[in-house]
Scaffold this active site. Structure first.
Site, PDB file in Angstrom:
ATOM      1  N   TYR A   1       4.211   5.576  11.442  1.00  0.00           N
ATOM      2  CA  TYR A   1       4.497   4.187  11.796  1.00  0.00           C
ATOM      3  C   TYR A   1       5.326   3.415  10.772  1.00  0.00           C
ATOM      4  O   TYR A   1       5.646   2.268  10.995  1.00  0.00           O
ATOM      5  CB  TYR A   1       3.192   3.424  12.092  1.00  0.00           C
TER       6      TYR A   1
ATOM      7  N   ARG B   1       0.869  -1.179   0.000  1.00  0.00           N
ATOM      8  CA  ARG B   1       0.000   0.000   0.000  1.00  0.00           C
ATOM      9  C   ARG B   1       0.906   1.228   0.000  1.00  0.00           C
ATOM     10  O   ARG B   1       1.492   1.562   1.017  1.00  0.00           O
ATOM     11  CB  ARG B   1      -0.853  -0.043   1.287  1.00  0.00           C
TER      12      ARG B   1
ATOM     13  N   HIS C   1      -3.518   4.538   4.745  1.00  0.00           N
ATOM     14  CA  HIS C   1      -4.616   3.573   4.832  1.00  0.00           C
ATOM     15  C   HIS C   1      -5.891   4.178   4.242  1.00  0.00           C
ATOM     16  O   HIS C   1      -6.544   3.601   3.390  1.00  0.00           O
ATOM     17  CB  HIS C   1      -4.825   3.173   6.287  1.00  0.00           C
TER      18      HIS C   1
HETATM   19  C1  LIG Z   1     -14.644  -5.883  12.091  1.00  0.00           C
HETATM   20  C2  LIG Z   1     -13.847  -4.629  11.922  1.00  0.00           C
HETATM   21  N1  LIG Z   1     -12.861  -4.358  12.805  1.00  0.00           N
HETATM   22  C3  LIG Z   1     -12.113  -3.240  12.667  1.00  0.00           C
HETATM   23  C4  LIG Z   1     -12.363  -2.363  11.642  1.00  0.00           C
HETATM   24  C5  LIG Z   1     -11.510  -1.099  11.480  1.00  0.00           C
HETATM   25  N2  LIG Z   1     -10.617  -1.275  10.347  1.00  0.00           N
HETATM   26  C6  LIG Z   1     -10.899  -0.707   9.153  1.00  0.00           C
HETATM   27  S1  LIG Z   1      -9.717  -1.062   8.000  1.00  0.00           S
HETATM   28  C7  LIG Z   1      -8.828  -1.975   9.086  1.00  0.00           C
HETATM   29  C8  LIG Z   1      -7.531  -2.635   8.657  1.00  0.00           C
HETATM   30  C9  LIG Z   1      -7.729  -3.681   7.596  1.00  0.00           C
HETATM   31  O1  LIG Z   1      -6.484  -4.114   7.111  1.00  0.00           O
HETATM   32  P1  LIG Z   1      -6.378  -5.109   5.919  1.00  0.00           P
HETATM   33  O2  LIG Z   1      -7.316  -6.231   6.099  1.00  0.00           O
HETATM   34  O3  LIG Z   1      -4.943  -5.460   5.780  1.00  0.00           O
HETATM   35  O4  LIG Z   1      -6.889  -4.290   4.645  1.00  0.00           O
HETATM   36  P2  LIG Z   1      -6.264  -2.974   3.975  1.00  0.00           P
HETATM   37  O5  LIG Z   1      -6.994  -1.805   4.570  1.00  0.00           O
HETATM   38  O6  LIG Z   1      -4.813  -2.965   4.255  1.00  0.00           O
HETATM   39  O7  LIG Z   1      -6.572  -3.071   2.521  1.00  0.00           O
HETATM   40  C10 LIG Z   1      -9.435  -1.987  10.335  1.00  0.00           C
HETATM   41  C11 LIG Z   1      -8.899  -2.680  11.513  1.00  0.00           C
HETATM   42  C12 LIG Z   1     -13.430  -2.665  10.769  1.00  0.00           C
HETATM   43  N3  LIG Z   1     -13.734  -1.871   9.751  1.00  0.00           N
HETATM   44  N4  LIG Z   1     -14.148  -3.820  10.916  1.00  0.00           N
END
Ligand SMILES: Cc1ncc(C[n+]2csc(CCOP(=O)(O)OP(=O)(O)O)c2C)c(N)n1
Ligand SMILES: [Mg+2]
Length: 390
Positions: free
Chosen positions: A291, A278, A282
């Site tokens: 970070y 990425r 985020h």
């Molecule tokens: C069940 C849940 N827990 C926490 C969140 C908050 N949250 C949004 S994005 C994220 C990180 C996701 O990371 P990843 O699966 O690696 O996907 P990326 O965003 O890197 O594409 C989190 C913890 C959420 N949306 N849903």
């Protein structure tokens, strides 16, 4: 194209493991990683995954990636200008998304997360429709059944369950289509994903789980998600897993095609881990400089998926200046259309929030709708009272 798992993938290997692993290492530079195009844009071969595209198809993949990146950049700018509430950028993940999306057939069904703008593009979802939810004017923005592209899902990992269930239904219908479920490295730690893997495996459901390992889950690095490479987890559930260079559009296309074929032909699920990065934040609310290091970002910038394909096109003389100029013109037109379209999106009425909650309605929602209508009407009465000079 037949599917053989990589060394730890779980499916029986047809040839000696050592020979294949050694060949993979010699050719792509990293064992277990399927690569067909090096970061310098050189074509390399892989024993298990081959691809042979026409010049037009290769240029098409380039066009897809450039237009998707432009759209994404425009969305970030629109957020900065206050036109969108939030944006989750796909910068750096164009090859993972275009390669996998272009591997699907129209009758396949796709379950995205919230970052799959490139996949949406390959499914012919109007990019403008992706922006409605991020502007806060609707709760989704497109009909999922029009392009077999489900609505964006923010609840991390939950769409993998929907995909597994949908795939079980596809199998019951006797259809030969497949389901493609996207999720992230962080999502791989969710219970929902473990349950989806279990159900898909024991029901032999025609689903491909496509993990975009972009190294980060907001500020959590992949090392905090797993002690083994994510693709190896599939073995524990009893289906093959494969790791592909997620910045190599050719390898992603070849591997995803093979995985979908595997699912479609009754051999059950597969896990594809697209190893990518990425490049941006985020979302627009995040500041990654807090970070992660600039060195890390720079290292991945040198593996850029678009520059890689362009180097290959140029090396092989498959595209000329007119082609690149044409794409630039098309990008500008897309950006203009998106900017104008967003600003002209109608605001929904306050009661629209109650629409589309349940397909067949719900007495609770009816009750809440009535209460809210009454609440809104109370302002009109106040206004009328104020108008009388009290
Ligand atoms: C069940 C849940 N827990 C926490 C969140 C908050 N949250 C949004 S994005 C994220 C990180 C996701 O990371 P990843 O699966 O690696 O996907 P990326 O965003 O890197 O594409 C989190 C913890 C959420 N949306 N849903
Ligand atoms: Mg991630």
């Amino acid at each position: 194209m037949s599917v053989k798992s990589t060394a730890d993938g779980g499916a029986p290997a047809k040839r000696g493991r050592t020979t294949r692993a050694a060949a993979a290492k010699r050719r792509s530079g990293e064992p277990g990683l399927v690569q067909l195009l090096t970061p310098q844009g050189e074509r390399v071969e892989h024993d298990d995954y081959a691809i042979d595209l026409t010049a037009e198809e290769l240029r098409g993949l380039y066009r897809d990636m450039v237009l998707t990146r432009r759209f994404d950049g425009e969305a970030i700018t629109l957020q900065r200008q206050g036109e969108l509430g939030l944006w989750a950028s796909l910068l750096g993940q164009e090859a993972a998304q275009i390669g996998s999306g272009r591997a699907t057939r129209p009758d396949d069904y796709v379950f995205p997360t919230y970052r799959e703008h490139g996949v949406a593009w390959t499914r012919d979802v109007d990019p403008l429709n992706l922006l409605g939810m991020f502007r806060g004017v609707n709760n989704g923005g497109w009909d999922p059944n029009e392009n077999n592209f489900h609505l964006y899902t923010i609840v991390i990992g939950s769409q993998t369950l929907h995909a597994a269930g949908y795939a079980m239904g596809v199998a019951k219908d006797g259809a030969d289509s497949a389901v493609l479920a996207y999720f992230g490295d962080g999502a791989s730690s969710q219970g929902d994903v473990a349950e989806a893997f279990t159900f898909a495996a024991v029901y032999n459901a025609p689903v491909v789980f496509f993990c975009q390992n972009n190294q980060w889950a907001i500020s959590e690095p992949t090392e905090k998600q797993s002690r083994v490479p994510i693709y190896q987890r599939a073995a524990g559930y009893g289906f093959p897993g494969v790791r592909v260079d997620g910045n190599d559009v050719l390898a992603v296309l070849a591997v995803t095609r093979a995985a979908l074929e595997h699912a479609r032909s009754g051999q059950g699920p597969m896990l594809v881990e697209a190893f990518t990065y990425r490049m941006g934040a985020h979302t627009t609310t995040d500041d990654p400089t807090r970070y992660r290091s600039e060195e890390e970002r720079e290292e991945w910038a040198s593996k850029d998926p678009i520059a890689r394909l362009r180097a290959y096109l140029d090396r092989e003389g498959l595209a000329d200046e007119d082609f690149y100029t044409g794409i630039d013109t098309e990008s500008d037109a897309l950006a203009k259309r998106v900017r104008e379209g967003v600003r002209n999106m109608p605001n929904p009425g306050p009661m629209a929030i109650f629409d589309n909650v349940y397909a067949d309605g719900s007495s609770l929602v009816d009750e809440e709708r009535a209460q809210f209508a009454e609440y809104l009407a109370s302002f009109e009465e106040d206004g009328a009272t104020a108008g009388q000079g009290h």
